[in-house]
Design a protein around this motif. Structure first.
Motif, short mmCIF file in Angstrom:
data_model
loop_
_atom_site.label_atom_id
_atom_site.label_comp_id
_atom_site.label_asym_id
_atom_site.label_seq_id
_atom_site.Cartn_x
_atom_site.Cartn_y
_atom_site.Cartn_z
N UNK A 1 50.83 54.20 55.23
CA UNK A 1 51.17 53.07 54.36
C UNK A 1 50.40 51.80 54.70
N UNK A 2 50.14 51.55 55.96
CA UNK A 2 49.38 50.34 56.30
C UNK A 2 47.97 50.39 55.69
N UNK A 3 47.34 51.55 55.72
CA UNK A 3 46.00 51.69 55.11
C UNK A 3 46.08 51.55 53.59
N UNK A 4 47.11 52.12 52.98
CA UNK A 4 47.29 52.01 51.53
C UNK A 4 47.48 50.55 51.12
N UNK A 5 48.34 49.84 51.85
CA UNK A 5 48.62 48.44 51.51
C UNK A 5 47.36 47.60 51.67
N UNK A 6 46.62 47.79 52.75
CA UNK A 6 45.38 47.03 52.94
C UNK A 6 44.36 47.34 51.86
N UNK A 7 44.25 48.59 51.45
CA UNK A 7 43.33 48.94 50.37
C UNK A 7 43.77 48.31 49.05
N UNK A 8 45.07 48.31 48.79
CA UNK A 8 45.60 47.69 47.57
C UNK A 8 45.32 46.18 47.57
N UNK A 9 45.54 45.53 48.71
CA UNK A 9 45.30 44.10 48.80
C UNK A 9 43.82 43.80 48.60
N UNK A 10 42.94 44.60 49.18
CA UNK A 10 41.50 44.37 49.02
C UNK A 10 41.07 44.55 47.57
N UNK A 11 41.51 45.63 46.95
CA UNK A 11 41.13 45.90 45.56
C UNK A 11 41.67 44.84 44.62
N UNK A 12 42.93 44.46 44.79
CA UNK A 12 43.52 43.47 43.88
C UNK A 12 42.85 42.11 44.07
N UNK A 13 42.49 41.78 45.30
CA UNK A 13 41.79 40.52 45.56
C UNK A 13 40.45 40.49 44.83
#
Length: 68
Positions: A7-19
């Protein structure tokens, strides 16, 4: 996310993509950012244990309020 996804990797990827998407769609937002960072580095991940959505909403909305 898949069940085995960290989940930590998923959340970081989501934050990067949305940014990236937000900066692309709203380039003027860069003027308001500090060092290009859209999201903070931290995040909070909670489980609800089957609590009703309204209970969770109330909990979130009252964070930081002093209890009497």
């Amino acid at each position: 996310a898949q069940p085995k996804t960290e989940l930590s990797k998923f959340i970081n990827a989501y934050k990067s993509a949305s940014s990236r998407l937000l900066k692309k769609e709203y380039p003027e937002i860069r003027e308001k950012l500090w060092k290009e960072a859209f999201w903070s580095q931290s995040f909070c991940l909670l489980t609800a244990g089957g609590a009703p959505v309204e209970v969770i909403r109330q909990y979130i909305e009252t964070q930081g309020e002093k209890k009497h």
